[in-house]
Write a protein that holds these residues in place. Structure first.
Motif, PDB file in Angstrom:
ATOM      1  N   SER A  20       4.439 -43.014  -5.745  1.00 26.17           N
ATOM      2  CA  SER A  20       4.740 -42.409  -7.052  1.00 26.17           C
ATOM      3  C   SER A  20       3.478 -42.001  -7.799  1.00 26.17           C
ATOM      4  O   SER A  20       3.512 -41.081  -8.619  1.00 26.17           O
ATOM      5  CB  SER A  20       5.579 -43.355  -7.910  1.00 26.17           C
ATOM      6  N   GLY A  21       2.360 -42.647  -7.494  1.00 26.49           N
ATOM      7  CA  GLY A  21       1.101 -42.297  -8.140  1.00 26.49           C
ATOM      8  C   GLY A  21       0.368 -41.133  -7.501  1.00 26.49           C
ATOM      9  O   GLY A  21      -0.596 -40.608  -8.069  1.00 26.49           O
ATOM     10  N   ASP A  22       0.812 -40.703  -6.319  1.00 26.47           N
ATOM     11  CA  ASP A  22       0.203 -39.541  -5.667  1.00 26.47           C
ATOM     12  C   ASP A  22       0.501 -38.287  -6.483  1.00 26.47           C
ATOM     13  O   ASP A  22       1.519 -38.202  -7.175  1.00 26.47           O
ATOM     14  CB  ASP A  22       0.759 -39.346  -4.253  1.00 26.47           C
ATOM     15  N   MET A  23      -0.359 -37.313  -6.361  1.00 31.45           N
ATOM     16  CA  MET A  23      -0.141 -36.058  -7.064  1.00 31.45           C
ATOM     17  C   MET A  23       0.889 -35.203  -6.315  1.00 31.45           C
ATOM     18  O   MET A  23       1.036 -35.309  -5.092  1.00 31.45           O
ATOM     19  CB  MET A  23      -1.459 -35.289  -7.222  1.00 31.45           C
ATOM     20  N   VAL A  24       1.570 -34.368  -7.049  1.00 32.88           N
ATOM     21  CA  VAL A  24       2.615 -33.501  -6.481  1.00 32.88           C
ATOM     22  C   VAL A  24       2.065 -32.660  -5.340  1.00 32.88           C
ATOM     23  O   VAL A  24       2.762 -32.411  -4.354  1.00 32.88           O
ATOM     24  CB  VAL A  24       3.251 -32.628  -7.584  1.00 32.88           C
ATOM     25  N   ILE A  25       0.820 -32.256  -5.416  1.00 33.02           N
ATOM     26  CA  ILE A  25       0.218 -31.442  -4.353  1.00 33.02           C
ATOM     27  C   ILE A  25       0.315 -32.161  -3.004  1.00 33.02           C
ATOM     28  O   ILE A  25       0.541 -31.542  -1.965  1.00 33.02           O
ATOM     29  CB  ILE A  25      -1.246 -31.044  -4.686  1.00 33.02           C
ATOM     30  N   GLU A  26       0.182 -33.500  -3.010  1.00 31.23           N
ATOM     31  CA  GLU A  26       0.279 -34.269  -1.761  1.00 31.23           C
ATOM     32  C   GLU A  26       1.704 -34.248  -1.221  1.00 31.23           C
ATOM     33  O   GLU A  26       1.917 -34.126  -0.018  1.00 31.23           O
ATOM     34  CB  GLU A  26      -0.190 -35.705  -1.973  1.00 31.23           C
ATOM     35  N   ALA A  27       2.679 -34.362  -2.099  1.00 28.54           N
ATOM     36  CA  ALA A  27       4.078 -34.273  -1.662  1.00 28.54           C
ATOM     37  C   ALA A  27       4.353 -32.902  -1.054  1.00 28.54           C
ATOM     38  O   ALA A  27       5.009 -32.797  -0.007  1.00 28.54           O
ATOM     39  CB  ALA A  27       5.016 -34.531  -2.835  1.00 28.54           C
ATOM     40  N   LEU A  28       3.835 -31.858  -1.672  1.00 27.93           N
ATOM     41  CA  LEU A  28       4.024 -30.498  -1.143  1.00 27.93           C
ATOM     42  C   LEU A  28       3.331 -30.324   0.209  1.00 27.93           C
ATOM     43  O   LEU A  28       3.879 -29.684   1.105  1.00 27.93           O
ATOM     44  CB  LEU A  28       3.514 -29.467  -2.152  1.00 27.93           C
ATOM     45  N   ARG A  29       2.159 -30.913   0.361  1.00 25.39           N
ATOM     46  CA  ARG A  29       1.462 -30.858   1.659  1.00 25.39           C
ATOM     47  C   ARG A  29       2.288 -31.542   2.744  1.00 25.39           C
ATOM     48  O   ARG A  29       2.398 -31.042   3.864  1.00 25.39           O
ATOM     49  CB  ARG A  29       0.093 -31.521   1.564  1.00 25.39           C
ATOM     50  N   GLN A  30       2.833 -32.703   2.410  1.00 25.47           N
ATOM     51  CA  GLN A  30       3.660 -33.429   3.374  1.00 25.47           C
ATOM     52  C   GLN A  30       4.878 -32.592   3.775  1.00 25.47           C
ATOM     53  O   GLN A  30       5.240 -32.541   4.950  1.00 25.47           O
ATOM     54  CB  GLN A  30       4.123 -34.774   2.785  1.00 25.47           C
ATOM     55  N   MET A  31       5.500 -31.943   2.804  1.00 24.66           N
ATOM     56  CA  MET A  31       6.656 -31.095   3.096  1.00 24.66           C
ATOM     57  C   MET A  31       6.251 -29.934   4.005  1.00 24.66           C
ATOM     58  O   MET A  31       6.926 -29.652   5.000  1.00 24.66           O
ATOM     59  CB  MET A  31       7.281 -30.563   1.797  1.00 24.66           C
ATOM     60  N   ARG A  32       5.148 -29.296   3.673  1.00 23.61           N
ATOM     61  CA  ARG A  32       4.671 -28.171   4.480  1.00 23.61           C
ATOM     62  C   ARG A  32       4.305 -28.621   5.884  1.00 23.61           C
ATOM     63  O   ARG A  32       4.769 -28.033   6.880  1.00 23.61           O
ATOM     64  CB  ARG A  32       3.453 -27.527   3.814  1.00 23.61           C
ATOM     65  N   ASP A  33       3.503 -29.645   5.996  1.00 25.50           N
ATOM     66  CA  ASP A  33       3.002 -30.090   7.302  1.00 25.50           C
ATOM     67  C   ASP A  33       4.113 -30.604   8.218  1.00 25.50           C
ATOM     68  O   ASP A  33       4.000 -30.508   9.439  1.00 25.50           O
ATOM     69  CB  ASP A  33       1.933 -31.163   7.126  1.00 25.50           C
ATOM     70  N   ASN A  34       5.158 -31.169   7.624  1.00 26.98           N
ATOM     71  CA  ASN A  34       6.245 -31.746   8.416  1.00 26.98           C
ATOM     72  C   ASN A  34       7.500 -30.875   8.430  1.00 26.98           C
ATOM     73  O   ASN A  34       8.516 -31.281   8.992  1.00 26.98           O
ATOM     74  CB  ASN A  34       6.577 -33.143   7.887  1.00 26.98           C
ATOM     75  N   ARG A  35       7.399 -29.714   7.813  1.00 25.43           N
ATOM     76  CA  ARG A  35       8.511 -28.744   7.778  1.00 25.43           C
ATOM     77  C   ARG A  35       9.808 -29.375   7.285  1.00 25.43           C
ATOM     78  O   ARG A  35      10.856 -29.267   7.917  1.00 25.43           O
ATOM     79  CB  ARG A  35       8.685 -28.101   9.147  1.00 25.43           C
ATOM     80  N   VAL A  36       9.694 -30.059   6.137  1.00 21.56           N
ATOM     81  CA  VAL A  36      10.851 -30.666   5.485  1.00 21.56           C
ATOM     82  C   VAL A  36      10.889 -30.191   4.037  1.00 21.56           C
ATOM     83  O   VAL A  36       9.919 -29.626   3.532  1.00 21.56           O
ATOM     84  CB  VAL A  36      10.803 -32.211   5.541  1.00 21.56           C
ATOM     85  N   ARG A  37      12.010 -30.445   3.386  1.00 24.66           N
ATOM     86  CA  ARG A  37      12.173 -29.969   2.009  1.00 24.66           C
ATOM     87  C   ARG A  37      12.204 -31.094   0.992  1.00 24.66           C
ATOM     88  O   ARG A  37      12.428 -30.863  -0.185  1.00 24.66           O
ATOM     89  CB  ARG A  37      13.427 -29.118   1.916  1.00 24.66           C
ATOM     90  N   SER A  38      11.993 -32.315   1.468  1.00 24.85           N
ATOM     91  CA  SER A  38      11.903 -33.449   0.547  1.00 24.85           C
ATOM     92  C   SER A  38      11.072 -34.540   1.190  1.00 24.85           C
ATOM     93  O   SER A  38      10.926 -34.579   2.414  1.00 24.85           O
ATOM     94  CB  SER A  38      13.294 -33.991   0.210  1.00 24.85           C
ATOM     95  N   VAL A  39      10.531 -35.413   0.363  1.00 21.54           N
ATOM     96  CA  VAL A  39       9.838 -36.599   0.864  1.00 21.54           C
ATOM     97  C   VAL A  39      10.293 -37.797   0.044  1.00 21.54           C
ATOM     98  O   VAL A  39      10.611 -37.686  -1.140  1.00 21.54           O
ATOM     99  CB  VAL A  39       8.295 -36.481   0.825  1.00 21.54           C
ATOM    100  N   LEU A  40      10.331 -38.936   0.706  1.00 17.19           N
ATOM    101  CA  LEU A  40      10.673 -40.171   0.029  1.00 17.19           C
ATOM    102  C   LEU A  40       9.479 -40.638  -0.788  1.00 17.19           C
ATOM    103  O   LEU A  40       8.328 -40.362  -0.441  1.00 17.19           O
ATOM    104  CB  LEU A  40      11.049 -41.238   1.050  1.00 17.19           C
TER     105      LEU A  40
END
Length: 147
Positions: A20-40
């Motif tokens: 929860s403390g990570d920045m949104v940019i990291e969540a977006l990177r995870q989505m892009r890199d893993n080809r998903v549309r959400s992250v836990l």
């Protein structure tokens, strides 16, 4: 009838997550890199939320916030609805349609074991229907009355 466990068995099993403390940019990177549309969103091995591309667009991009400076905890959906591995996919599909969300985290004995999407649910239901059609065709062609 297929279960959540059946749907999870078709997936890689890798849990894509951020804190929860990570920045949104990291969540977006995870989505892009893993080809998903959400992250836990998992803090100290506890599921605290889920963040989607839609959350990022609507809660960060539209208001003009900076994804590099906005914490995930500010835009995530906290305490998300979860399902269990033994739950039926038909029930999951109905819940997802009624409550208008596309991803369901899966918990087993309080521990996060995966996430299923509406796409996973539909694929499994279609696979079950195809098997039913094959069984019926076999019955009609081979085992039916007069056959």
């Amino acid at each position: 009838m297929s279960t959540v466990k059946n749907a999870l068995a078709q997936k890689s099993g890798i849990l894509i997550h951020v804190r929860s403390g990570d920045m949104v940019i990291e969540a977006l990177r995870q989505m892009r890199d893993n080809r998903v549309r959400s992250v836990l969103v998992i803090d100290d091995d506890v599921l605290v939320g889920i963040v989607t591309q839609g959350d990022c667009a609507i809660k960060v991009l539209l208001p003009g916030l900076d994804a590099k400076q906005t914490p995930v905890g500010q835009v995530m959906t906290g305490n998300p609805v979860t399902v269990k591995p033994d739950d039926q996919l038909e029930g999951c599909m109905a819940m997802m349609a009624q409550r208008t969300f596309r991803h369901l985290p899966v918990l087993h004995a309080g521990k996060i074991v995966g996430v299923i999407s509406i796409g996973d649910v539909v694929k499994n239901i279609i696979r079950d229907l195809e098997h039913n059609v094959d069984d019926l065709m076999g019955y009609i062609m081979k085992d039916g009355p007069g056959g």
